[in-house]
Design an enzyme around this catalytic site. Structure first.
Site, mmCIF file in Angstrom:
data_model
loop_
_atom_site.group_PDB
_atom_site.id
_atom_site.type_symbol
_atom_site.label_atom_id
_atom_site.label_comp_id
_atom_site.label_asym_id
_atom_site.label_seq_id
_atom_site.Cartn_x
_atom_site.Cartn_y
_atom_site.Cartn_z
ATOM 1 N N ASP A 11 5.241 5.907 -17.832
ATOM 2 C CA ASP A 11 4.708 5.312 -16.600
ATOM 3 C C ASP A 11 3.191 5.345 -16.677
ATOM 4 O O ASP A 11 2.609 6.153 -17.413
ATOM 5 C CB ASP A 11 5.189 6.069 -15.363
ATOM 6 C CG ASP A 11 4.718 5.405 -14.061
ATOM 7 O OD1 ASP A 11 4.973 4.190 -13.897
ATOM 8 O OD2 ASP A 11 4.077 6.063 -13.235
ATOM 9 N N SER A 12 2.564 4.502 -15.893
ATOM 10 C CA SER A 12 1.107 4.504 -15.836
ATOM 11 C C SER A 12 0.576 5.777 -15.181
ATOM 12 O O SER A 12 -0.604 6.091 -15.317
ATOM 13 C CB SER A 12 0.605 3.274 -15.070
ATOM 14 O OG SER A 12 1.160 3.262 -13.765
ATOM 15 N N CYS A 74 8.107 1.935 -14.994
ATOM 16 C CA CYS A 74 6.926 1.382 -14.311
ATOM 17 C C CYS A 74 7.175 -0.096 -14.108
ATOM 18 O O CYS A 74 7.436 -0.827 -15.072
ATOM 19 C CB CYS A 74 5.685 1.600 -15.185
ATOM 20 S SG CYS A 74 4.183 0.788 -14.592
ATOM 21 N N ASN A 75 7.117 -0.553 -12.870
ATOM 22 C CA ASN A 75 7.389 -1.963 -12.580
ATOM 23 C C ASN A 75 6.320 -2.877 -13.156
ATOM 24 O O ASN A 75 6.618 -3.954 -13.667
ATOM 25 C CB ASN A 75 7.504 -2.166 -11.069
ATOM 26 C CG ASN A 75 8.854 -1.738 -10.537
ATOM 27 O OD1 ASN A 75 9.810 -2.505 -10.540
ATOM 28 N ND2 ASN A 75 8.948 -0.493 -10.090
ATOM 29 N N THR A 76 5.049 -2.470 -13.081
ATOM 30 C CA THR A 76 3.973 -3.314 -13.599
ATOM 31 C C THR A 76 4.106 -3.482 -15.103
ATOM 32 O O THR A 76 3.993 -4.596 -15.627
ATOM 33 C CB THR A 76 2.596 -2.719 -13.239
ATOM 34 O OG1 THR A 76 2.502 -2.573 -11.816
ATOM 35 C CG2 THR A 76 1.475 -3.619 -13.720
ATOM 36 N N GLU A 156 -0.687 8.836 -4.400
ATOM 37 C CA GLU A 156 -1.324 9.658 -5.436
ATOM 38 C C GLU A 156 -2.359 10.615 -4.855
ATOM 39 O O GLU A 156 -2.675 11.638 -5.465
ATOM 40 C CB GLU A 156 -1.946 8.762 -6.505
ATOM 41 C CG GLU A 156 -0.906 7.931 -7.232
ATOM 42 C CD GLU A 156 -1.109 7.871 -8.725
ATOM 43 O OE1 GLU A 156 -2.260 7.953 -9.171
ATOM 44 O OE2 GLU A 156 -0.096 7.741 -9.449
ATOM 45 N N CYS A 190 8.210 -0.493 -6.809
ATOM 46 C CA CYS A 190 7.190 0.360 -7.422
ATOM 47 C C CYS A 190 7.736 1.779 -7.367
ATOM 48 O O CYS A 190 8.269 2.202 -6.329
ATOM 49 C CB CYS A 190 5.857 0.264 -6.685
ATOM 50 S SG CYS A 190 4.619 1.449 -7.283
ATOM 51 N N THR A 191 7.600 2.500 -8.462
ATOM 52 C CA THR A 191 8.231 3.819 -8.539
ATOM 53 C C THR A 191 7.538 4.865 -7.661
ATOM 54 O O THR A 191 8.085 5.947 -7.454
ATOM 55 C CB THR A 191 8.267 4.309 -10.000
ATOM 56 O OG1 THR A 191 6.943 4.266 -10.545
ATOM 57 C CG2 THR A 191 9.193 3.433 -10.828
ATOM 58 N N HIS A 192 6.364 4.541 -7.134
ATOM 59 C CA HIS A 192 5.699 5.449 -6.182
ATOM 60 C C HIS A 192 6.328 5.387 -4.787
ATOM 61 O O HIS A 192 6.270 6.349 -4.029
ATOM 62 C CB HIS A 192 4.218 5.084 -6.031
ATOM 63 C CG HIS A 192 3.355 5.513 -7.172
ATOM 64 N ND1 HIS A 192 3.441 4.956 -8.420
ATOM 65 C CD2 HIS A 192 2.373 6.448 -7.240
ATOM 66 C CE1 HIS A 192 2.537 5.518 -9.213
ATOM 67 N NE2 HIS A 192 1.881 6.423 -8.521
#
Length: 275
Positions: A11-12, A74-76, A156, A190-192
């Site tokens: 993931d980013s 990560c979706n992006t 974050e 989005c995984t967040h």
């Protein structure tokens, strides 16, 4: 004969840990290596070329760690880099999977009105990956998208309970729902975003289904292993976890606890010189 290796999860930043948590819950018997590219986060507002290069560097770093299979949690990265890496860059015997297809394959099981909303980063929205994938698999489903540029920074920075989080979650959900009165399913693309789920539920009408990706991706991986036993057999077992970050390991450990649900130990891994 191919050497067995751990399953890589990329993931980013931290968000992929929400997906990894569900994969590990369902498939705890394997060895795993997680890599967060925290030094270059966020990916959501970067160009296709930049996301592709960053993702490719991290995927190959996981290959160097012995991984034969890497999950882009990560979706992006899944939207902007997965297809190019799969078509152009994969060494023999290596596989890379993303998080978009498991969601789009199953979306029809959740919507009755065939009106679906996507809450995502700007990069994922601009890629139109969800629209294209859903259109291919379920052409009867109409897709509406809403970019939520402030949601990742709120998560974050652990501001998920503050006034700003309430303001932006309410605003973005209202803007999305205004696009169709018949929308009955929202995808947290989005995984967040699962960390904001209590707020999202607060501002979403109760008849609307809210779909987080972690469990869908985990179920999809179980099914993938059944259909591709040769990939499963290349994944080493041992119930072990390793966590790497391209930034400060102590900072990663503190924030990872929020996403993964339990304390972890992390090491710094240089993906490119100076990162």
């Amino acid at each position: 004969m191919q050497h067995k290796g751990p399953i890589g999860v990329f993931d980013s930043g931290y968000g992929g840990l929400t997906v990894f948590k569900e994969i590990y819950k369902r498939l705890p018997q394997y060895e795993y290596v997680y890599l967060g590219d925290n030094a270059r986060v966020p990916y959501g507002n970067r160009s296709f070329e930049t996301v592709y290069e960053y993702t490719k560097e991290c995927v190959f770093k996981l290959f160097e760690q012995g991984c034969n299979l890497v999950i882009l949690a990560c979706n992006t990265a899944s939207a902007k880099a997965l297809r190019s890496i799969q078509q152009q860059d994969l060494p023999a015997g290596k596989k890379v999977l993303g998080v978009i297809r498991p969601t789009t394959e199953n979306i029809h099981l959740f919507t009755k009105s065939n009106k679906v909303g996507i809450l995502a980063t700007q990069g994922t929205v601009l890629s139109n990956s969800y629209k294209m994938e859903i259109s291919k698999m379920h052409p009867e489903i109409e897709v509406f998208q809403q970019a939520c540029p402030f949601w990742v920074p709120l998560v974050e920075n652990n501001e998920i309970h503050g006034e700003g989080a309430h303001f932006f979650v309410k605003k973005d959900i209202e803007e999305l729902l205004a696009k169709s009165p018949d929308m009955d399913t929202l995808v947290l693309a989005c995984t967040h975003y699962p960390l904001l789920l209590p707020l999202i539920e607060q501002y979403t009408p109760p008849h609307i289904h809210i779909l987080a990706q972690g469990d869908l991706v985990a179920k999809s991986l179980v099914d993938y292993f059944k259909r591709h036993p040769e990939v499963e057999q290349a994944c080493s077992k041992g119930n072990s976890l390793k966590f790497f970050t391209t930034d400060d390991p102590l900072d990663f450990e503190q924030k990872a606890n929020i996403f993964f649900g339990k304390p972890i130990k992390a090491e710094k891994l240089e993906v490119v010189r100076g990162i």
